[in-house]
Design a protein around this motif. Structure first.
Motif, PDB file in Angstrom:
ATOM      1  N   GLY A  84       0.839  -1.180   0.000  1.00 14.33           N
ATOM      2  CA  GLY A  84       0.000   0.000   0.000  1.00 14.33           C
ATOM      3  C   GLY A  84       0.879   1.236   0.000  1.00 14.33           C
ATOM      4  N   ILE A  85       0.275   2.384  -0.227  1.00 18.02           N
ATOM      5  CA  ILE A  85       1.078   3.590  -0.390  1.00 18.02           C
ATOM      6  C   ILE A  85       1.729   4.031   0.913  1.00 18.02           C
ATOM      7  CG2 ILE A  85      -0.813   5.223   0.000  1.00 18.02           C
ATOM      8  CD1 ILE A  85       0.476   6.855  -2.370  1.00 18.02           C
ATOM      9  N   TYR A 106       9.091   2.875   3.433  1.00 21.44           N
ATOM     10  CA  TYR A 106      10.311   2.240   2.959  1.00 21.44           C
ATOM     11  C   TYR A 106      10.944   2.968   1.787  1.00 21.44           C
ATOM     12  CZ  TYR A 106       9.756  -1.688   6.103  1.00 21.44           C
ATOM     13  OH  TYR A 106       9.681  -2.462   7.226  1.00 21.44           O
ATOM     14  N   GLY A 107      10.399   4.137   1.413  1.00 25.04           N
ATOM     15  CA  GLY A 107      11.015   4.934   0.363  1.00 25.04           C
ATOM     16  C   GLY A 107      10.916   4.336  -1.029  1.00 25.04           C
ATOM     17  N   MET A 108       9.838   3.597  -1.328  1.00 21.32           N
ATOM     18  CA  MET A 108       9.658   2.991  -2.649  1.00 21.32           C
ATOM     19  C   MET A 108       9.069   4.037  -3.591  1.00 21.32           C
ATOM     20  SD  MET A 108       8.097  -0.661  -1.466  1.00 21.32           S
ATOM     21  CE  MET A 108       8.934  -1.679  -0.252  1.00 21.32           C
ATOM     22  N   LEU A 109       9.936   4.845  -4.159  1.00 25.86           N
ATOM     23  CA  LEU A 109       9.516   6.002  -4.935  1.00 25.86           C
ATOM     24  C   LEU A 109       8.656   5.604  -6.125  1.00 25.86           C
ATOM     25  CD1 LEU A 109       9.618   9.038  -5.477  1.00 25.86           C
ATOM     26  CD2 LEU A 109      11.809   8.684  -6.650  1.00 25.86           C
ATOM     27  N   GLU A 110       9.080   4.613  -6.900  1.00 31.45           N
ATOM     28  CA  GLU A 110       8.341   4.235  -8.099  1.00 31.45           C
ATOM     29  C   GLU A 110       6.948   3.703  -7.758  1.00 31.45           C
ATOM     30  OE1 GLU A 110       9.257   4.976 -11.083  1.00 31.45           O
ATOM     31  OE2 GLU A 110      11.075   5.868 -10.221  1.00 31.45           O
ATOM     32  N   ARG A 111       6.856   2.894  -6.693  1.00 32.18           N
ATOM     33  CA  ARG A 111       5.543   2.366  -6.288  1.00 32.18           C
ATOM     34  C   ARG A 111       4.632   3.505  -5.837  1.00 32.18           C
ATOM     35  NH1 ARG A 111       1.367  -0.919  -6.951  1.00 32.18           N
ATOM     36  NH2 ARG A 111       0.349  -1.483  -4.974  1.00 32.18           N
ATOM     37  N   CYS A 112       5.179   4.477  -5.116  1.00 31.85           N
ATOM     38  CA  CYS A 112       4.369   5.619  -4.672  1.00 31.85           C
ATOM     39  C   CYS A 112       3.885   6.439  -5.865  1.00 31.85           C
ATOM     40  CB  CYS A 112       5.178   6.496  -3.717  1.00 31.85           C
ATOM     41  SG  CYS A 112       5.572   5.702  -2.150  1.00 31.85           S
TER      42      CYS A 112
END
Length: 481
Positions: free
Chosen positions: A44-45, A51-57
């Motif tokens: 989820g966002i 966790y700093g998952m830029l692309e997923r965000c």
């Protein structure tokens, strides 16, 4: 309390605390880290932000997620990014319309508040550049600078003040950062650091009408009391109950604090004495004259024709008592460091007198000249070492603030490059001298015998001073043979 808070946020993503100010001492209220996600595509966002998952965000935001939407705990994505020091995500969310000063969580804190709590200096800088307001107060009544003081993040305190935050900013109860430090901080360092910014020592809060000194005494903060007294905090201001700082010390039955305050009152009364003001003006001269007299008296006692060592020992102890009494009553702390210097000069003076009146008739003319030249060199290079600036690092208040901002933006605002006592950038091989209370470039030592630091400015003179001192000593020893 502060250490437990900080340690609980050292590893992994973090959650804003959802407890009130009454539960900050309970470990059971501290949430633990989230488990590491195995598949980023299923996150989820909120977890992706943690966790700093830029692309997923970016993927979720582009799919329609509103970055201003708070979660079930009333915390926005910007809060999650700030508390976990995800700078790229903060930039991205703000570019997508996130409110930089959005209040969130039970503590009603802004992202800036949570970045400060965690000690993320780079995040604090980023949020301020994006327009965050450091004067906003959270649900506990603290502004940004109060939180930095409470959690003892010195670089953040320095940066906030350098960016224009008032050192005397008050919280919801009218407490300044100095009062908060006096009341809640442990150890002398936070108080020392704040006093460097010249805060108001005698400001009072809105409720108890206490000064920082009142709060320090009520909290039993001995180191803070000592520093505030040394800085000149008033002893006469009364709080809402009509209590002076001494009254609170009596009520708390802290005998040591009572003694400290009473001694400070005596010292301040002495400073108003006209005679003592004259003595203070000529303090160095009196110290030198007294040491000369003391050294002469020791020689006189040792040269007495009496064979009674008991008599001589009693006289020597009496001389030591009189000298220590003189130093205690008439020599201030500022000039006390010159006492060994006075004894060195007195010793050399009387040994020189011995040379000229006892040894001179039996010594060749060339040796006389050599001794005189060595003595002149000793005195000259002593004076040059004592009077020359050793390399004190001097800056104006404006330059200090510029240095703090420059170091922070370069990622170098730490104890290796920044002196928290002088608030200056430390040059290579510089050290802060506790005796001189200043940073010295290319510091060598604080010389006991000159009462001054030895650094880049006077190192050459100090070496020659030692050479001529050794030569003078050798000639004096030669005269006794």
């Amino acid at each position: 309390f502060v250490n437990r808070q900080c340690k609980s946020h050292c590893h992994g993503p973090h959650r804003p605390h959802m407890h009130s100010s009454h539960s900050v001492h309970e470990d059971k209220g501290l949430p633990g880290p989230y488990p590491i996600a195995e598949d980023p595509s299923t996150c989820g966002i909120v977890k992706a932000t943690q966790y700093g998952m830029l692309e997923r965000c970016k993927e979720l935001v582009e799919a329609g997620y509103d970055v201003r939407q708070p979660d079930k705990e009333n915390v926005t994505l910007l809060h999650w990014a700030a508390i976990n020091n995800r700078q790229e995500l903060v930039k991205y969310y703000i570019s997508k319309g996130a409110v930089v000063d959005q209040l969130g969580g039970d503590l009603k804190s802004t992202p800036l508040h949570w970045a400060i709590r965690q000690g993320h200096l780079l995040m604090v800088m980023l949020l301020l550049k994006c327009g965050a307001d450091p004067s906003l107060i959270d649900g506990e009544g603290f502004s940004s600078i109060h939180l930095a003081v409470l959690f003892q993040h010195m670089p953040i305190i320095a940066y906030l003040i350098a960016k224009g935050q008032n050192i005397d900013t008050t919280d919801f109860n009218g407490q300044t950062p100095l009062m908060l430090t006096a009341q809640k901080s442990i150890g002398p360092e936070p108080m020392k650091f704040l006093l460097k910014f010249n805060p108001s020592l005698n400001a009072v809060d809105n409720v108890q009408k206490n000064t920082a000194l009142h709060w320090a005494i009520a909290s039993g903060n001995t180191s803070a009391v000592d520093l505030l007294l040394e800085a000149g905090a008033s002893l006469d201001i009364k709080n809402v109950k009509g209590e002076r700082p001494l009254d609170i010390a009596y009520e708390s039955q802290n005998h040591f604090m009572v003694y400290m305050i009473q001694e400070e009152e005596k010292m301040r009364n002495r400073r108003n004495n006209r005679l003592l003001k004259i003595v203070e003006k000529y303090e160095l001269f009196l110290m030198l004259a007294s040491s000369l007299t003391f050294m002469w008296a020791i020689g006189y006692v040792m040269d007495l024709s009496s064979d009674s060592w008991l008599l001589k020992g009693g006289l020597l102890l009496s001389l030591l008592f009189v000298m220590s009494l003189f130093v205690r009553l008439l020599v201030g702390l500022k000039n006390l460091r010159y006492l060994p210097t006075a004894f060195l000069l007195s010793s050399v003076f009387w040994m020189s007198m011995t040379w000229f009146f006892w040894f001179l008739p039996d010594i060749l003319y060339t040796q006389e000249m050599q001794f005189c030249l060595d003595m002149m060199g000793f005195l000259y290079y002593f004076y040059k070492t004592w009077s020359t600036d050793p390399g004190y690092i001097k800056t104006s208040e404006e330059e200090r603030k510029e240095n703090i901002i420059a170091l922070a933006e370069a990622g170098c605002l730490d104890f290796r490059t920044f002196c928290t006592s002088c608030l200056v950038r430390k040059p290579l091989r510089s050290v802060h001298c506790l005796a001189c209370q200043s940073c010295v470039a290319r510091y060598d030592q604080h010389s006991l015998w000159t009462g001054q630091c030895v650094g880049i400015g006077n190192h050459y003179y100090y070496l020659l001073f030692l050479v001529f001192l050794a030569m003078t000593g050798i000639w004096m020893l030669y005269g006794t043979l």
